[in-house]
Design an enzyme around this catalytic site. Structure first.
Site, PDB file in Angstrom:
ATOM      1  N   LYS A 146       0.819  -1.214   0.000  1.00 48.75           N
ATOM      2  CA  LYS A 146       0.000   0.000   0.000  1.00 48.75           C
ATOM      3  C   LYS A 146       0.852   1.263   0.000  1.00 48.75           C
ATOM      4  O   LYS A 146       0.440   2.299  -0.525  1.00 48.75           O
ATOM      5  CB  LYS A 146      -0.941  -0.007   1.216  1.00 48.75           C
ATOM      6  CG  LYS A 146      -1.884  -1.212   1.274  1.00 48.75           C
ATOM      7  CD  LYS A 146      -2.795  -1.278   0.062  1.00 48.75           C
ATOM      8  CE  LYS A 146      -3.780  -2.428   0.154  1.00 48.75           C
ATOM      9  NZ  LYS A 146      -3.188  -3.758   0.028  1.00 48.75           N
ATOM     10  N   ASN A 166      -6.852  -3.946  -5.345  1.00 51.31           N
ATOM     11  CA  ASN A 166      -6.834  -5.360  -4.984  1.00 51.31           C
ATOM     12  C   ASN A 166      -6.473  -6.167  -6.219  1.00 51.31           C
ATOM     13  O   ASN A 166      -7.219  -6.191  -7.201  1.00 51.31           O
ATOM     14  CB  ASN A 166      -8.193  -5.795  -4.448  1.00 51.31           C
ATOM     15  CG  ASN A 166      -8.476  -5.184  -3.089  1.00 51.31           C
ATOM     16  OD1 ASN A 166      -7.602  -5.155  -2.233  1.00 51.31           O
ATOM     17  ND2 ASN A 166      -9.676  -4.680  -2.891  1.00 51.31           N
ATOM     18  N   ARG A 226      -6.595  -9.139  -7.294  1.00 54.12           N
ATOM     19  CA  ARG A 226      -7.190 -10.471  -7.224  1.00 54.12           C
ATOM     20  C   ARG A 226      -8.648 -10.376  -7.621  1.00 54.12           C
ATOM     21  O   ARG A 226      -9.177  -9.297  -7.853  1.00 54.12           O
ATOM     22  CB  ARG A 226      -7.091 -11.012  -5.796  1.00 54.12           C
ATOM     23  CG  ARG A 226      -7.678 -10.039  -4.764  1.00 54.12           C
ATOM     24  CD  ARG A 226      -7.774 -10.631  -3.390  1.00 54.12           C
ATOM     25  NE  ARG A 226      -8.057  -9.656  -2.355  1.00 54.12           N
ATOM     26  CZ  ARG A 226      -9.242  -9.132  -2.094  1.00 54.12           C
ATOM     27  NH1 ARG A 226     -10.292  -9.482  -2.831  1.00 54.12           N
ATOM     28  NH2 ARG A 226      -9.407  -8.248  -1.123  1.00 54.12           N
ATOM     29  N   PHE A 263     -22.985  -5.666  15.355  1.00 59.19           N
ATOM     30  CA  PHE A 263     -23.360  -5.875  13.952  1.00 59.19           C
ATOM     31  C   PHE A 263     -22.817  -7.181  13.391  1.00 59.19           C
ATOM     32  O   PHE A 263     -22.805  -7.381  12.193  1.00 59.19           O
ATOM     33  CB  PHE A 263     -22.909  -4.701  13.066  1.00 59.19           C
ATOM     34  CG  PHE A 263     -23.565  -3.403  13.414  1.00 59.19           C
ATOM     35  CD1 PHE A 263     -24.913  -3.213  13.186  1.00 59.19           C
ATOM     36  CD2 PHE A 263     -22.834  -2.376  13.985  1.00 59.19           C
ATOM     37  CE1 PHE A 263     -25.526  -2.013  13.520  1.00 59.19           C
ATOM     38  CE2 PHE A 263     -23.439  -1.175  14.324  1.00 59.19           C
ATOM     39  CZ  PHE A 263     -24.793  -0.995  14.089  1.00 59.19           C
TER      40      PHE A 263
END
Length: 724
Positions: A163, A337, A339, A395
């Protein structure tokens, strides 16, 4: 190559039967049901791989196998010892055990995956997502071994997977950027200093991260220290790389991503955007494509920037460029990403492009079959991630167990179910608790959303706690229906956490009427059985009498339910139609009033309703209505009179104990008996489904006992720490 202990199981004559009778150009969904959407079709005269290995598990392994099977390609599954009976193992032509249950001893063992490739003669490896999918060394080792990596080249993975480095490349490619620190964060002190320089709030995240793991938002120095430490541990566990970075946290944005598809001939496409703003713990819950927030010109600009970035790194497979979008529709690069993305099915629905199929073609060396101008945008699609989680706890805290009953709603129009489990499957603590990616497609947003509601109402899951109550409530919620969503949606709509669906007075009558009618039908059947040797007139009489009950339905947790005098009278002696009087109101109910059916399709005053019965015991029926379970007491009048003499159980004070909120493993124990702790102080850190959870003291006091050690495996509800 080093030999690794592995066992190979060949499955004869599986997988090619479908492809043998397939016709060139026939869309995959004609042969594989509704699991795969493509209008491109397959050229069966085109050269292809003979055999591939899928270095993954669960639903994504099954997903890849389906397309490979349709293309006439044999498949090899890998699995851990606890996954030996998993669905992806059964679907593949061959299977290889690569180690023990923990991912670090199996699915992350690149050496054993490489050995399996050699042992089985697989020509290529599809990594799915997670695990080794963005591991540069693994991709490079495959190339050295003469096998293809069904994904981007190792240099592109390296450039975008880091990153820190990817932000520099994106800046050079003139992609819109988020302010932040470009270097690696060495320790907690540096994290605090950099965070102060950038200005709180900040996002602390793993350089090699993804999927919401290894990420924390910090609003102050204390949270920066804790967030750095927990995210670093999580990153090491999930990715084997604990390098961290810090960037400005854009409060209340949308999370919108652009799917790209590139080949080895310099061609690159953007396949429209996906809206992924509904998140908890930085993990997506519901996605849709396209986004109702993105106008055509913005879509074009985002797509062009995504392709610019892909070309800048020589990208040559499927990938996703993620953006944060503010309220003024300014978008900023988040990450790429490298992938196949979890939510790729909704892009397949609106474009008719099977992304897995194109990954297999591109990896072999074929060019993309269409140009950018030929990429369609047809209709709307939603994906709900159905998890084995308790939505009433933050959640969704992970749940484990065995699926005692499991029926997917594939009969609903426009529904696709991408899953890797079946009835009897075990949800364990070792892996992500995803049960299924439930996808609906429609001509427009409203139709796709209505189909999602219907699919969730018809989804039968028993044996594990799941998040369908939350999903079902979201898809009917006003803000979501209008597209007014951001990454803050969940805490804004549910500020006290998810408490279940709130019922209007009319809806309360529906639930009470249904439960009362079920109970009356049960009593009528019992009377028939008891009187079966008598005259036939007594059989009819069972459904001609009026059944009287006292029913109650708790509307909110902790509130004493209101009791209702209820009378049920079957219409014209029918077992499937009744008039239910609740106080001064009368409700007509008809349809499937059978306690033994998992899903009940009924009409209440002419309105079609789908319900489920998820629990029943003497005097109580648990009705699943609009996704939420409601316990309805249905008692004869005489029984109610005796209830007043029953003492209520006293509530237990849990502030003196720290309980395990879920099954998992203990990573850190920060206290010992005799220590003084303050309210909110971190006492224990545990890990479940690759997520770190910090457990805190509920009050200030002295530690009386510590009942666990680092490395211990605990069940939900276990007492970890006791306070005096």
């Amino acid at each position: 190559m080093l030999r690794a202990a592995s066992s190979i199981r060949a499955v004869a004559n599986r997988g090619l039967a479908t492809a043998a009778v397939a016709r060139p150009g026939v869309p995959l969904d004609e042969r594989e049901g509704k699991e795969i959407y493509t209008t491109v079709g397959i050229d069966y005269n085109e050269p292809k791989f003979d055999k591939i290995l899928i270095a993954n598990r669960g639903e994504i392994a099954c997903r890849v196998i389906k397309t490979a099977r349709a293309m006439g390609i044999k498949t090899v599954a890998v699995h851990s010892d606890v996954d030996s009976n998993s669905l992806h193992v059964k679907m593949a032509d061959e299977a290889v055990c690569v180690g023990e249950a923990p991912t670090a001893k199996s699915y992350l063992r690149a050496d054993r995956i490489l050995q399996a490739v050699e042992d089985t003669g697989a020509q290529a490896v599809h990594p799915g997502y997670g695990f080794l999918s963005e591991n540069t060394k693994f991709a490079a080792e495959l190339e050295k071994a003469g096998a293809k990596f069904i994904g981007p080249n190792s240099k592109a993975i390296l450039d975008m997977g880091d990153k820190i480095h990817s932000k520099k490349i994106a800046t050079a490619a003139r992609v819109s950027m988020i302010p932040g620190y470009d270097g690696e964060i060495a320790d907690e002190d540096m994290c605090v200093k950099v965070s102060r320089d950038i200005g709180y709030p900040v996002m602390i995240k793993a350089s090699a991260g993804g999927g919401g793991k290894g990420m924390r938002v910090a609003w102050n120095d204390k949270q920066a220290r804790e967030g750095y430490r927990l995210s670093k541990q999580e990153a090491a566990s999930s990715f084997g790389d604990d390098r961290m970075l810090v960037e400005k946290f854009i409060d209340n944005p949308r999370h919108i991503e652009m799917q790209v598809l590139c080949d080895k001939h310099g061609n690159a496409l953007w396949l429209n955007e996906r809206e992924c703003s509904i998140q908890r713990r930085n993990q997506k819950v519901i996605e849709e494509a396209p986004s109702s927030f993105v106008p055509p010109e913005m879509r074009r600009k985002m797509g062009e920037q995504a392709v610019q970035l892909a070309k800048a790194v020589g990208y040559d497979s499927a990938g996703t460029v993620e953006f944060l979008v503010d309220s003024q529709r300014n978008f900023y690069f988040l990450e790429m990403n490298t992938r196949l993305q979890v939510e790729h099915p909704i892009t397949e629905c609106i474009t008719g492009i099977d992304i897995v199929q194109q990954m297999l073609r591109v990896s072999y060396g074929h060019p993309l079959p269409i140009t950018q101008e030929q990429v369609p945008l047809n209709g709307w699609a939603f994906e709900s991630r159905v998890y084995a989680e308790d939505p009433y706890k933050g959640f969704g805290l992970p749940s484990v167990g065995r699926l005692s009953r499991y029926v997917e709603p594939k009969h609903v129009d426009g529904v696709r179910c991408d899953s890797g489990i079946r009835e009897g499957s075990e949800i364990s603590i070792y892996y992500d608790p995803l049960i299924c990616k439930l996808v609906t497609h429609g001509d427009n947003r409203e139709q796709a959303l209505n189909r999602m509601q219907e699919a969730l109402d018809n989804y039968v899951i028993r044996g594990v706690t799941h998040n369908i109550p939350l999903l079902r409530d979201i898809v009917q919620e006003k803000r979501f229906r209008t597209g007014d969503i951001t990454t803050k949606y969940l805490p804004e709509v549910y500020p006290e956490g998810f408490q279940g669906t709130s019922l209007s007075p009319k809806e309360q009558d529906v639930v009470i009427a249904f439960a009362s009618a079920l109970n009356a039908r049960k009593l009528a059947r019992a009377n028939q059985f008891l009187n079966q040797n008598k005259q036939r007139s007594t059989h009819v009489a069972s459904f001609s009498k009026t059944y009287k009950f006292v029913s109650s339905l708790p509307v909110k947790e902790g509130e004493r339910p209101t009791e209702h005098a209820v009378e049920v009278e079957f219409v014209e002696g029918s077992a499937n139609k009744a008039q239910v009087r609740i106080g001064g109101k009368t409700v007509t109910i008809s349809g499937d009033l059978n306690l033994s059916h998992p899903v009940n399709s009924i009409e209440v005053d002419g309105e079609h309703i789908t319900t489920q019965i998820v629990g029943k015991r003497a005097g109580e029926i648990t009705v699943l209505y609009k996704g939420t379970p409601f316990k309805v007491k249905v008692l004869p009048e005489q029984a109610v009179k005796y209830l007043q003499y029953m003492k209520e159980k006293a509530k237990v004070d849990l502030s003196t104990v720290v309980l395990s909120p879920m099954p998992g493993a203990i990573k850190n124990v920060n206290v010992k008996p005799g220590d003084m702790v303050s309210e909110g102080q971190e006492l224990v850190v545990m890990e479940a489904m690759k997520m770190q959870n910090s457990l805190h003291a509920g009050k200030t006091g002295r530690v009386k006992a510590v009942n666990v050690k680092v490395g211990a495996t605990v069940d939900e509800g276990e007492v970890l720490v006791e306070l005096e």
